[in-house]
Scaffold this motif. Structure first.
Motif, PDB file in Angstrom:
ATOM      1  N   CYS A  59       0.874  -1.169   0.000  1.00 21.53           N
ATOM      2  CA  CYS A  59       0.000   0.000   0.000  1.00 21.53           C
ATOM      3  C   CYS A  59       0.908   1.214   0.000  1.00 21.53           C
ATOM      4  O   CYS A  59       1.635   1.457   0.967  1.00 21.53           O
ATOM      5  CB  CYS A  59      -0.913   0.001   1.228  1.00 21.53           C
ATOM      6  N   SER A  60       0.865   1.976  -1.064  1.00 21.68           N
ATOM      7  CA  SER A  60       1.822   3.064  -1.251  1.00 21.68           C
ATOM      8  C   SER A  60       1.478   4.308  -0.460  1.00 21.68           C
ATOM      9  O   SER A  60       2.305   5.210  -0.346  1.00 21.68           O
ATOM     10  CB  SER A  60       1.914   3.423  -2.742  1.00 21.68           C
ATOM     11  N   ASP A  61       0.269   4.364   0.101  1.00 21.92           N
ATOM     12  CA  ASP A  61      -0.166   5.555   0.812  1.00 21.92           C
ATOM     13  C   ASP A  61      -0.670   5.161   2.202  1.00 21.92           C
ATOM     14  O   ASP A  61      -0.774   3.964   2.532  1.00 21.92           O
ATOM     15  CB  ASP A  61      -1.271   6.266   0.029  1.00 21.92           C
ATOM     16  N   TRP A  62      -0.994   6.176   3.000  1.00 20.49           N
ATOM     17  CA  TRP A  62      -1.542   5.950   4.340  1.00 20.49           C
ATOM     18  C   TRP A  62      -2.307   7.200   4.765  1.00 20.49           C
ATOM     19  O   TRP A  62      -1.838   8.311   4.523  1.00 20.49           O
ATOM     20  CB  TRP A  62      -0.402   5.681   5.332  1.00 20.49           C
ATOM     21  N   PRO A  63      -3.506   7.070   5.361  1.00 16.87           N
ATOM     22  CA  PRO A  63      -4.165   5.828   5.798  1.00 16.87           C
ATOM     23  C   PRO A  63      -4.867   5.069   4.682  1.00 16.87           C
ATOM     24  O   PRO A  63      -5.291   3.942   4.872  1.00 16.87           O
ATOM     25  CB  PRO A  63      -5.169   6.333   6.834  1.00 16.87           C
ATOM     26  N   LEU A  64      -5.029   5.691   3.488  1.00 20.30           N
ATOM     27  CA  LEU A  64      -5.553   4.947   2.356  1.00 20.30           C
ATOM     28  C   LEU A  64      -4.478   4.005   1.837  1.00 20.30           C
ATOM     29  O   LEU A  64      -3.288   4.207   2.074  1.00 20.30           O
ATOM     30  CB  LEU A  64      -5.995   5.908   1.249  1.00 20.30           C
ATOM     31  N   CYS A  65      -4.902   2.981   1.123  1.00 21.30           N
ATOM     32  CA  CYS A  65      -3.922   2.060   0.553  1.00 21.30           C
ATOM     33  C   CYS A  65      -3.229   2.703  -0.646  1.00 21.30           C
ATOM     34  O   CYS A  65      -2.022   2.561  -0.832  1.00 21.30           O
ATOM     35  CB  CYS A  65      -4.597   0.754   0.149  1.00 21.30           C
ATOM     36  N   THR A  66      -4.017   3.422  -1.453  1.00 16.71           N
ATOM     37  CA  THR A  66      -3.484   4.237  -2.544  1.00 16.71           C
ATOM     38  C   THR A  66      -4.153   5.610  -2.447  1.00 16.71           C
ATOM     39  O   THR A  66      -5.137   5.774  -1.718  1.00 16.71           O
ATOM     40  CB  THR A  66      -3.800   3.614  -3.925  1.00 16.71           C
ATOM     41  N   PRO A  67      -3.643   6.607  -3.150  1.00 12.68           N
ATOM     42  CA  PRO A  67      -4.295   7.919  -3.072  1.00 12.68           C
ATOM     43  C   PRO A  67      -5.763   7.901  -3.475  1.00 12.68           C
ATOM     44  O   PRO A  67      -6.518   8.787  -3.091  1.00 12.68           O
ATOM     45  CB  PRO A  67      -3.464   8.772  -4.041  1.00 12.68           C
ATOM     46  N   GLU A  68      -6.174   6.861  -4.234  1.00 13.57           N
ATOM     47  CA  GLU A  68      -7.549   6.809  -4.729  1.00 13.57           C
ATOM     48  C   GLU A  68      -8.405   5.759  -4.028  1.00 13.57           C
ATOM     49  O   GLU A  68      -9.631   5.779  -4.171  1.00 13.57           O
ATOM     50  CB  GLU A  68      -7.570   6.500  -6.240  1.00 13.57           C
ATOM     51  N   SER A  69      -7.801   4.849  -3.258  1.00  9.25           N
ATOM     52  CA  SER A  69      -8.567   3.714  -2.739  1.00  9.25           C
ATOM     53  C   SER A  69      -8.140   3.368  -1.325  1.00  9.25           C
ATOM     54  O   SER A  69      -6.949   3.361  -0.996  1.00  9.25           O
ATOM     55  CB  SER A  69      -8.384   2.495  -3.657  1.00  9.25           C
ATOM     56  N   LEU A  70      -9.153   3.058  -0.473  1.00 12.48           N
ATOM     57  CA  LEU A  70      -8.875   2.605   0.885  1.00 12.48           C
ATOM     58  C   LEU A  70      -8.310   1.199   0.894  1.00 12.48           C
ATOM     59  O   LEU A  70      -7.435   0.873   1.699  1.00 12.48           O
ATOM     60  CB  LEU A  70     -10.156   2.659   1.729  1.00 12.48           C
ATOM     61  N   VAL A  71      -8.800   0.360  -0.009  1.00  9.33           N
ATOM     62  CA  VAL A  71      -8.401  -1.044  -0.060  1.00  9.33           C
ATOM     63  C   VAL A  71      -7.480  -1.269  -1.253  1.00  9.33           C
ATOM     64  O   VAL A  71      -7.498  -0.487  -2.220  1.00  9.33           O
ATOM     65  CB  VAL A  71      -9.640  -1.965  -0.165  1.00  9.33           C
ATOM     66  N   PRO A  72      -6.658  -2.325  -1.213  1.00  8.45           N
ATOM     67  CA  PRO A  72      -5.756  -2.592  -2.346  1.00  8.45           C
ATOM     68  C   PRO A  72      -6.521  -3.050  -3.584  1.00  8.45           C
ATOM     69  O   PRO A  72      -7.582  -3.671  -3.478  1.00  8.45           O
ATOM     70  CB  PRO A  72      -4.852  -3.703  -1.812  1.00  8.45           C
ATOM     71  N   ILE A  73      -5.982  -2.718  -4.727  1.00 10.59           N
ATOM     72  CA  ILE A  73      -6.548  -3.163  -5.998  1.00 10.59           C
ATOM     73  C   ILE A  73      -5.683  -4.314  -6.492  1.00 10.59           C
ATOM     74  O   ILE A  73      -4.506  -4.121  -6.831  1.00 10.59           O
ATOM     75  CB  ILE A  73      -6.564  -2.007  -7.023  1.00 10.59           C
ATOM     76  N   LEU A  74      -6.237  -5.516  -6.512  1.00  9.78           N
ATOM     77  CA  LEU A  74      -5.460  -6.717  -6.772  1.00  9.78           C
ATOM     78  C   LEU A  74      -4.745  -6.647  -8.119  1.00  9.78           C
ATOM     79  O   LEU A  74      -3.591  -7.057  -8.236  1.00  9.78           O
ATOM     80  CB  LEU A  74      -6.370  -7.957  -6.707  1.00  9.78           C
ATOM     81  N   GLU A  75      -5.423  -6.108  -9.115  1.00  9.41           N
ATOM     82  CA  GLU A  75      -4.813  -6.067 -10.445  1.00  9.41           C
ATOM     83  C   GLU A  75      -3.618  -5.130 -10.500  1.00  9.41           C
ATOM     84  O   GLU A  75      -2.734  -5.277 -11.345  1.00  9.41           O
ATOM     85  CB  GLU A  75      -5.852  -5.618 -11.489  1.00  9.41           C
ATOM     86  N   VAL A  76      -3.579  -4.168  -9.608  1.00  5.42           N
ATOM     87  CA  VAL A  76      -2.503  -3.175  -9.618  1.00  5.42           C
ATOM     88  C   VAL A  76      -1.399  -3.537  -8.632  1.00  5.42           C
ATOM     89  O   VAL A  76      -0.207  -3.539  -8.967  1.00  5.42           O
ATOM     90  CB  VAL A  76      -3.057  -1.772  -9.302  1.00  5.42           C
ATOM     91  N   GLN A  77      -1.786  -3.841  -7.400  1.00  2.00           N
ATOM     92  CA  GLN A  77      -0.798  -4.064  -6.338  1.00  2.00           C
ATOM     93  C   GLN A  77      -0.511  -5.534  -6.065  1.00  2.00           C
ATOM     94  O   GLN A  77       0.463  -5.856  -5.379  1.00  2.00           O
ATOM     95  CB  GLN A  77      -1.282  -3.383  -5.044  1.00  2.00           C
ATOM     96  N   GLY A  78      -1.365  -6.413  -6.564  1.00  3.81           N
ATOM     97  CA  GLY A  78      -1.122  -7.841  -6.408  1.00  3.81           C
ATOM     98  C   GLY A  78      -1.201  -8.298  -4.962  1.00  3.81           C
ATOM     99  O   GLY A  78      -1.801  -7.650  -4.102  1.00  3.81           O
ATOM    100  N   VAL A  79      -0.520  -9.393  -4.672  1.00  5.79           N
ATOM    101  CA  VAL A  79      -0.595  -9.992  -3.351  1.00  5.79           C
ATOM    102  C   VAL A  79       0.094  -9.136  -2.297  1.00  5.79           C
ATOM    103  O   VAL A  79      -0.271  -9.173  -1.112  1.00  5.79           O
ATOM    104  CB  VAL A  79       0.021 -11.413  -3.379  1.00  5.79           C
ATOM    105  N   HIS A  80       1.064  -8.326  -2.700  1.00  6.31           N
ATOM    106  CA  HIS A  80       1.755  -7.464  -1.737  1.00  6.31           C
ATOM    107  C   HIS A  80       0.794  -6.465  -1.097  1.00  6.31           C
ATOM    108  O   HIS A  80       0.880  -6.179   0.113  1.00  6.31           O
ATOM    109  CB  HIS A  80       2.912  -6.724  -2.409  1.00  6.31           C
ATOM    110  N   GLY A  81      -0.110  -5.935  -1.894  1.00  7.08           N
ATOM    111  CA  GLY A  81      -1.108  -5.015  -1.356  1.00  7.08           C
ATOM    112  C   GLY A  81      -2.027  -5.704  -0.360  1.00  7.08           C
ATOM    113  O   GLY A  81      -2.398  -5.128   0.663  1.00  7.08           O
ATOM    114  N   LEU A  82      -2.403  -6.946  -0.660  1.00  7.66           N
ATOM    115  CA  LEU A  82      -3.270  -7.695   0.251  1.00  7.66           C
ATOM    116  C   LEU A  82      -2.564  -7.974   1.582  1.00  7.66           C
ATOM    117  O   LEU A  82      -3.178  -7.876   2.653  1.00  7.66           O
ATOM    118  CB  LEU A  82      -3.694  -9.011  -0.405  1.00  7.66           C
ATOM    119  N   ILE A  83      -1.295  -8.318   1.521  1.00  9.51           N
ATOM    120  CA  ILE A  83      -0.547  -8.616   2.753  1.00  9.51           C
ATOM    121  C   ILE A  83      -0.418  -7.374   3.614  1.00  9.51           C
ATOM    122  O   ILE A  83      -0.647  -7.411   4.826  1.00  9.51           O
ATOM    123  CB  ILE A  83       0.837  -9.200   2.406  1.00  9.51           C
TER     124      ILE A  83
END
Length: 371
Positions: A59-83
């Protein structure tokens, strides 16, 4: 362990304001206290998983996961975002449990009035954090860390007021509040860790703070099951001194372990720079206080069994934990620091520190009741 001893909550007029079944509240508090200890231990494992799988910036941002999304986007961040996001969710679980322990302790010991005061502090803290956030946004300064910092100050103020006004078992109230303050502070440090691109010093501080929270929740469990009141030393003076020297060796071992990990291959992300120390040399330096620690704990254990001290069984648990920890440390060094073994080593370090905390708290015992 014996049943928990919790005094009934009474009002200032001396009338009982406790729940109809105080024993039920005692059982609920025991369950929550154990859940708090387990969750603080588990989050060290999930935090280690983030680091050891290279998911620190999943998750490249905080407290959001990305600047546009609270949760990770699997297609973009993959399993690393989920972890990474899973570890953030675990922080929420730990915080909810810590808050529940605080509220239940206040209700059980001080009654409804103390509970309501704590809730007013919470509401005030949330409002103040929202105002701070609203002011920071148009000024283009980090709004989320500032808001969380204001909330942290509100929690600290609530803790100070609560401890000062609690009529009994201030030890339990203080330990419960320290845990909650620690969780809020850890959330803030975790956010700073992401915003600074996994600075190794902050990452190391983040882990060390988590380890200390495991020790605090272990201390809460010990005090929860013990009889309240004045205490006296239950061991010889030399034994108490040697125990504290052992604690110093444990602290040095953990600090060098954090520095070693901070200089090794597991940074949390492939592009993150490390401390710059030689990890191979640090691994050897880390082992020296580790061997001293093992020798000291073994000496304490043999002495405790020879003197038939009441804490001898906890020392046996500690010596076993340290020996396993040493074994895993040697194994991981010879195998080139495989992630799984490093993660086990991290969790075992927290459990060893928690066990040592239990040993220290058993250096004293409640004074015998006067007839």
């Amino acid at each position: 362990m014996p049943d928990t001893t919790i005094p009934s909550a009474t009002s200032t007029e001396g009338k009982n304001t406790a729940a109809p079944n105080p024993a039920l509240w005692g059982r609920a508090l025991r369950v929550l206290a154990w859940l708090s200890f387990l969750s603080e231990t588990i989050i060290i494992g999930t935090g280690g998983a983030v680091r050891l799988t290279g998911s620190g910036l999943g998750c490249s941002d905080w407290p959001l996961c990305t600047p546009e999304s609270l949760v990770p986007i699997l297609e973009v961040q993959g399993v690393h975002g989920l972890i990474e996001f899973g570890n953030r969710l675990m922080t929420g679980v730990v915080g909810i449990i810590a808050l529940a322990v605080v509220l239940l302790v206040l209700h059980t010991i001080s009654g409804r009035r103390s509970l309501i005061r704590a809730l007013w502090f919470a509401l005030g803290g949330i409002v103040a954090a929202a105002v701070a956030f609203a002011i920071a946004v148009p000024l283009h300064i980090p709004a989320s860390p500032i808001a969380l910092g204001v909330l942290l100050l509100a929690v600290i103020a609530a803790a100070v007021h609560s401890v000062r006004t609690t009529p009994a078992r201030r030890d339990l109230v203080l330990l419960a509040w320290i845990t909650l303050i620690g969780v809020v502070a850890q959330a803030l440090v975790g956010g700073i860790t992401v915003l600074t691109g996994l600075n190794p010093l902050i990452v190391g501080f983040h882990y060390t703070s988590s380890l200390l929270l495991v020790c605090v929740t272990a201390a809460f469990l010990v005090r929860l099951y013990e009889t309240p009141g004045p205490r006296e030393r239950a061991v010889p003076t030399w034994f108490a001194i040697l125990t504290h020297v052992t604690g110093l060796a444990l602290a040095v071992t953990i600090i060098f372990g954090v520095l070693t990990t901070g200089s090794g291959p597991h940074s949390g992300d492939a592009d993150v720079l490390r401390h710059g120390f030689d990890a191979t040399i640090l691994a050897h330096v880390h082992s020296w206080p580790g061997y001293i620690l093992a020798a000291l704990v073994l000496t304490l254990t043999i002495s405790a069994w020879a003197l038939r001290l009441s804490l001898r069984r906890w020392l046996l648990v500690l010596v076993l934990a340290i020996l396993v920890q040493v074994g895993v440390g040697v194994w991981q060094a010879r195998e080139g620091l495989p992630p799984l073994l490093v993660g086990i080593h991290m969790v075992l370090a927290s459990l060893s520190a928690a066990t040592y905390t239990v040993v220290v708290l058993h250096l004293k015992r409640p004074l015998p009741a006067k007839e």
